[in-house]
Design an enzyme around this catalytic site. Structure first.
Site, PDB file in Angstrom:
ATOM      1  N   GLY A  88       5.660   0.329  29.558  1.00  0.00           N
ATOM      2  CA  GLY A  88       6.717  -0.656  29.330  1.00  0.00           C
ATOM      3  C   GLY A  88       7.885   0.072  29.715  1.00  0.00           C
ATOM      4  O   GLY A  88       8.133   1.256  29.419  1.00  0.00           O
TER       5      GLY A  88
ATOM      6  N   ASP B 282       2.384   7.232  25.275  1.00  0.00           N
ATOM      7  CA  ASP B 282       1.042   7.716  25.221  1.00  0.00           C
ATOM      8  C   ASP B 282       0.150   7.659  26.340  1.00  0.00           C
ATOM      9  O   ASP B 282      -0.367   8.360  26.787  1.00  0.00           O
ATOM     10  CB  ASP B 282       0.560   7.378  23.859  1.00  0.00           C
ATOM     11  CG  ASP B 282       1.140   8.152  22.586  1.00  0.00           C
ATOM     12  OD1 ASP B 282       2.019   8.908  22.713  1.00  0.00           O
ATOM     13  OD2 ASP B 282       0.573   7.670  21.302  1.00  0.00           O
TER      14      ASP B 282
ATOM     15  N   ASP C  87       9.612   1.724  21.309  1.00  0.00           N
ATOM     16  CA  ASP C  87       8.868   1.673  20.402  1.00  0.00           C
ATOM     17  C   ASP C  87       9.012   2.851  19.471  1.00  0.00           C
ATOM     18  O   ASP C  87       8.720   2.699  18.205  1.00  0.00           O
ATOM     19  CB  ASP C  87       7.296   1.489  20.421  1.00  0.00           C
ATOM     20  CG  ASP C  87       6.875   0.214  21.223  1.00  0.00           C
ATOM     21  OD1 ASP C  87       7.863  -0.737  21.287  1.00  0.00           O
ATOM     22  OD2 ASP C  87       5.989   0.211  22.027  1.00  0.00           O
TER      23      ASP C  87
ATOM     24  N   ARG D 202       4.792  -2.573  19.111  1.00  0.00           N
ATOM     25  CA  ARG D 202       3.433  -2.477  19.203  1.00  0.00           C
ATOM     26  C   ARG D 202       3.035  -2.138  17.768  1.00  0.00           C
ATOM     27  O   ARG D 202       3.008  -3.082  16.949  1.00  0.00           O
ATOM     28  CB  ARG D 202       3.196  -1.106  20.160  1.00  0.00           C
ATOM     29  CG  ARG D 202       1.711  -1.459  20.814  1.00  0.00           C
ATOM     30  CD  ARG D 202       1.417  -0.335  21.585  1.00  0.00           C
ATOM     31  NE  ARG D 202       2.173  -0.457  22.897  1.00  0.00           N
ATOM     32  CZ  ARG D 202       1.744  -1.065  23.944  1.00  0.00           C
ATOM     33  NH1 ARG D 202       0.621  -2.020  23.702  1.00  0.00           N
ATOM     34  NH2 ARG D 202       2.321  -1.167  25.003  1.00  0.00           N
TER      35      ARG D 202
HETATM   36  O1  F6P Z   1       5.657  -0.263  24.496  1.00  0.00           O
HETATM   37  C1  F6P Z   1       6.787  -1.366  24.721  1.00  0.00           C
HETATM   38  C2  F6P Z   1       6.275  -2.748  24.237  1.00  0.00           C
HETATM   39  O2  F6P Z   1       7.359  -3.498  24.562  1.00  0.00           O
HETATM   40  C3  F6P Z   1       5.892  -2.921  22.782  1.00  0.00           C
HETATM   41  O3  F6P Z   1       6.716  -3.214  21.980  1.00  0.00           O
HETATM   42  C4  F6P Z   1       4.969  -4.237  23.332  1.00  0.00           C
HETATM   43  O4  F6P Z   1       3.941  -4.485  22.204  1.00  0.00           O
HETATM   44  C5  F6P Z   1       4.555  -4.175  24.458  1.00  0.00           C
HETATM   45  O5  F6P Z   1       5.335  -3.218  25.166  1.00  0.00           O
HETATM   46  C6  F6P Z   1       4.474  -5.506  25.293  1.00  0.00           C
HETATM   47  O6  F6P Z   1       3.819  -5.141  26.555  1.00  0.00           O
HETATM   48  P1  F6P Z   1       3.998  -6.071  27.760  1.00  0.00           P
HETATM   49  O7  F6P Z   1       5.234  -6.035  28.518  1.00  0.00           O
HETATM   50  O8  F6P Z   1       2.749  -5.715  28.517  1.00  0.00           O
HETATM   51  O9  F6P Z   1       3.918  -7.531  27.230  1.00  0.00           O
END
Ligand code: F6P
Length: 322
Positions: free
Chosen positions: A10, A102, A126, A170
């Protein structure tokens, strides 16, 4: 010396500041820098180009990442990893700086097992990377969430309502607990701390009877799923307390926007530190913050550490929301 740089997972505000810092710190040492687009997926596809000092101009204040980002399934396979390694070798890349969370570090660990020198920088809104107190993007994201909460407060106050506000993170509640405290929410529902929705409803009724007219409840995304949504929580609160309740899911707005001064400065320091590590012959390390100072850990060690949660702040916000 030629180094590569990529952003993965992300995106987070401040990633651009980190790219600029790594690029210019390396160029100032006379090194060549290759920018890899779309994270590990771009690396597999050989989507890369040389970055000069001017290529990273005018990005310091921009959210997102100029190198784009992706989550690559192919990279988790041996065939994908080998393609990536081949492309690194073909481009003459001797060390790779990866910015992400991670998942990004696990990728770096896999590459390091094939002999690639990797340095990781923590970039995710996060703040859930276990080895570090702080991740690039967290400060901007929590301030964005807070700004939205302030706006919601205006309308919930005018209508005597309860706002149930879902924030990202998350499986972690770091954004949640901070904004809950900063907005004076009645509580923050997060995986780290047990909660009882009926107790929260009782608290709302007590406070309503004592004259309080509007409420906020922060919901961290880690506790919701398709059978238990923020909307369900709002409906339950309305039923149990008689206070009209509305759910708002802040979503990806928290990932965007111009990085705060704090995020920019941290990203710049971390980028410079990463290049120093490479210059001093280190590899397979993650840059982290410990006791407000920059440190570095071996990737494997970093992935196996335990992250704390600010339980004290959580207790304080509960005490103060009377
Ligand atoms: O890790 C960053 C984050 O925005 C989290 O807070 C969230 O759970 C996830 O990525 C959302 O992922 P995506 O952009 O793939 O929907």
């Amino acid at each position: 010396m030629t180094i590569g740089i990529l952003t993965s997972g992300g995106d987070a505000p401040g990633m651009n500041a980190a790219i600029r810092s790594v690029t210019r710190s390396a160029i100032s040492r006379g090194w060549k820098v290759i920018g890899i687009r779309r994270g590990y997926q771009g690396l597999i596809e050989g989507d890369m180009y040389e970055l000069g000092a001017r290529d990273v101009s005018d990005i310091l204040h921009r959210g997102g990442t100029m190198l784009y980002s992706a989550r690559s399934k192919e990279f988790t396979t041996m065939a994908g990893l080998e393609k990536a390694k081949k492309n690194l070798d073909n481009a003459g890349i001797e060390a790779l700086v990866v910015i992400g969370g991670d998942g990004t570090y696990r990728g770096a660990l896999d590459l390091s097992r094939l002999g690639v020198k990797c340095i990781g920088l923590p970039g995710t809104i996060d703040n859930d990377i276990v080895c570090t107190e702080y991740t690039i993007g967290f400060d901007t994201a929590q301030n964005t969430a807070l700004e939205m909460l302030d706006k919601l407060k205006d309308t919930e106050m005018s209508h005597n309502r309860c706002s149930v506000v879902e924030v990202m993170g998350r499986n972690a509640g770091h954004i949640g607990v901070n904004v809950a405290a900063a907005t004076g929410a009645i509580d923050c529902l997060t995986v780290e701390i047990p909660f009882d929705l009926d107790d929260i409803c009782r608290k709302i009724v007590e406070q309503k009877n004592a004259g309080k007219t509007h409420f906020e409840l922060i919901v961290c995304e880690g506790i919701v799923n398709k059978d238990f949504t923020s909307d369900d929580i709002a409906k339950y609160i309305e039923e149990k307390t008689g206070v009209t309740s509305r759910a708002t899911v802040l979503g990806h707005v928290q990932r965007g926007g111009s990085p705060t001064c704090f995020d920019r400065v941290m990203a710049l320091k971390m980028g410079y530190y990463a290049v120093e590590l490479i210059a001093n012959g280190y590899s397979n390390r993650i840059v982290a913050v410990k006791n407000n100072k920059l440190v570095d850990y071996e990737i494997n060690e970093a992935l196996n550490m335990q992250k704390g949660y600010d339980e004290k702040l959580h207790s304080v916000l509960r005490v103060l929301s009377i």
